[in-house]
Write a protein that holds these residues in place. Structure first.
Motif, PDB file in Angstrom:
ATOM      1  N   GLU A   1      -6.686   1.148  -0.408  1.00  0.00           N
ATOM      2  CA  GLU A   1      -5.047   0.891  -0.836  1.00  0.00           C
ATOM      3  C   GLU A   1      -4.748  -0.160  -0.343  1.00  0.00           C
ATOM      4  OE1 GLU A   1      -4.001   5.803  -1.561  1.00  0.00           O
ATOM      5  OE2 GLU A   1      -2.833   4.684  -0.043  1.00  0.00           O
ATOM      6  N   MET A   2      -5.246  -0.719   0.893  1.00  0.00           N
ATOM      7  CA  MET A   2      -4.609  -1.925   1.602  1.00  0.00           C
ATOM      8  C   MET A   2      -5.238  -3.373   0.569  1.00  0.00           C
ATOM      9  SD  MET A   2      -4.964  -1.615   5.698  1.00  0.00           S
ATOM     10  CE  MET A   2      -3.927  -3.341   5.807  1.00  0.00           C
TER      11      MET A   2
ATOM     12  N   TYR B   1       2.407   1.749  -3.371  1.00  0.00           N
ATOM     13  CA  TYR B   1       1.244   2.130  -4.341  1.00  0.00           C
ATOM     14  C   TYR B   1       0.952   3.549  -4.320  1.00  0.00           C
ATOM     15  CZ  TYR B   1      -3.421   1.910  -6.272  1.00  0.00           C
ATOM     16  OH  TYR B   1      -4.549   1.885  -7.182  1.00  0.00           O
TER      17      TYR B   1
ATOM     18  N   VAL C   1      -5.989  -3.010  -3.127  1.00  0.00           N
ATOM     19  CA  VAL C   1      -5.433  -3.002  -4.254  1.00  0.00           C
ATOM     20  C   VAL C   1      -3.880  -2.970  -4.269  1.00  0.00           C
ATOM     21  CG1 VAL C   1      -7.705  -1.894  -5.424  1.00  0.00           C
ATOM     22  CG2 VAL C   1      -5.837  -0.151  -4.667  1.00  0.00           C
ATOM     23  N   GLY C   2      -3.515  -2.282  -3.336  1.00  0.00           N
ATOM     24  CA  GLY C   2      -2.139  -1.909  -3.085  1.00  0.00           C
ATOM     25  C   GLY C   2      -1.161  -3.197  -3.276  1.00  0.00           C
ATOM     26  N   PRO C   3      -1.438  -4.183  -2.483  1.00  0.00           N
ATOM     27  CA  PRO C   3      -0.340  -5.455  -2.192  1.00  0.00           C
ATOM     28  C   PRO C   3      -0.699  -6.282  -3.839  1.00  0.00           C
ATOM     29  CG  PRO C   3      -1.714  -5.234  -0.323  1.00  0.00           C
ATOM     30  CD  PRO C   3      -2.353  -4.291  -1.303  1.00  0.00           C
TER      31      PRO C   3
ATOM     32  N   PRO D   1       0.753  -1.251  -0.063  1.00  0.00           N
ATOM     33  CA  PRO D   1       0.073   0.212   0.097  1.00  0.00           C
ATOM     34  C   PRO D   1       0.838   1.309  -0.219  1.00  0.00           C
ATOM     35  CG  PRO D   1      -0.780  -1.467   1.674  1.00  0.00           C
ATOM     36  CD  PRO D   1       0.290  -2.131   1.020  1.00  0.00           C
TER      37      PRO D   1
END
Lengths: 209, 209
Positions: free
Chosen positions: B164-165, A172, B167-169, A169
């Motif tokens: 973001e947690m 990102y 889609v980020g990883p 995250p």
């Protein structure tokens, strides 16, 4: 025959100048347009000096990035991943340092350039991931494994997933510029991840003895 | 005067050919080397046809990427972000589709090229983030807000962090190639995130009636 102290010092100065030039230039022109010639000119050395130590610009940049990470570690005054026994605090410390790096132009520009190059060039990407990224992820994993061994994390925790939930995250947000970077952001991230995997702060009895 | 049905059909065919050519080419040569001339040649249209509809290659690519996302949604047969009342299932559904997209060469290559270009070019990156990424993140946020309103997530949940947690990883693993993509990976991710933010599956009484 070994080199004289002066020659060694000159070599080290040239090496340092080449790595600095490579980092500055890749941030300025990107990976694709970067040439050994340009690095040599910026560093004030001959092209052959670079080729004596490195076979390609990718190799120079790998070393340059490694030295950059090394510097951050030295500036932070720590050796290796912190292990105070408090996993939450240790993860927050490391992620705060990463936030500071991303906010530092000396680190941000070359790292973006390398990430972009690696994203579109599978061979280069694999090399960067194996030689630069994986060793860093391994440090996280080792720290998490200590927490598993201490009974603070469930034995079946997916450590790779957990590491990517910690660094993904933030990376990102940095790369996509979806929101400002801040210590409060990564602190909150650590808290959610630790709660999500069922972290418990057991204090071994020996610690207070 | 409106165009004849034939002219409209021809226009639509040209538009489609241009967007397809732009996506294929950016995956092949990258953003920096992509030219309007090459897109026109590949699409079998004149350069002026492109300039009549788009002011720049960035504008063509934005539309091309939007149409690509639109196709995925159509192929999935769903309209908008799913809301079955089961937040975990809905998030897993959407992330599985994203995994499938990343594994699809038609999507992977242009998306990597655009991400790489945006990472190193702040103006372009801001444009892509605002026009392509933010609308997608907003769909996640809207679905999460419904869950907050239903009392399934705490009222003070940081929704941006949570998105973001999610889609980020996945984006990290895709971009950095740190591990293979799989539905099991994103399913596990959803479970950890939901547990981390304190998700509860309240079932409104009316649902069983």
């Amino acid at each position: 025959m070994s080199k004289s102290p002066d020659a060694t010092r000159r070599s080290e100065r040239s090496r340092r100048a080449i790595l600095d030039a490579a980092l500055t230039l890749v941030g300025e022109v990107g990976y694709n347009k970067l040439t050994i010639e340009a690095i040599a000119a910026r560093a004030g050395v001959g092209k052959q000096t670079i080729y004596r130590w490195w076979p390609s610009k990718a190799a120079v940049l790998l070393d340059a990035s490694l030295s950059l990470s090394g510097e951050a570690v030295e500036e932070g005054g720590w050796t290796g991943f912190p292990d105070t026994g408090d996993l939450a605090a240790d993860l927050k410390t490391v992620l705060r340092i990463t936030v500071d790096q991303f906010l530092d132009e000396r680190y941000d520009a070359p790292t973006r350039a390398l990430t972009a190059a690696g994203a579109t060039d599978p061979d280069l990407g694999t090399r960067f991931t194996e030689q630069l990224l994986e060793p860093q992820l391994a440090l996280y994993e080792a720290r998490l494994r200590t927490a598993v061994d201490a009974g603070q994390l469930p034995a079946d925790t997916d450590l790779r997933l957990m590491v990517e939930m910690l660094v993904g995250p933030l990376t990102y947000r940095w790369l996509m510029r979806t929101a400002p970077l801040a210590h409060a952001h990564t602190d909150a991230l650590v808290d959610v991840v630790l709660r999500g995997v069922g972290y418990v702060t057991t204090r071994p009895a020996a610690a207070g003895a």
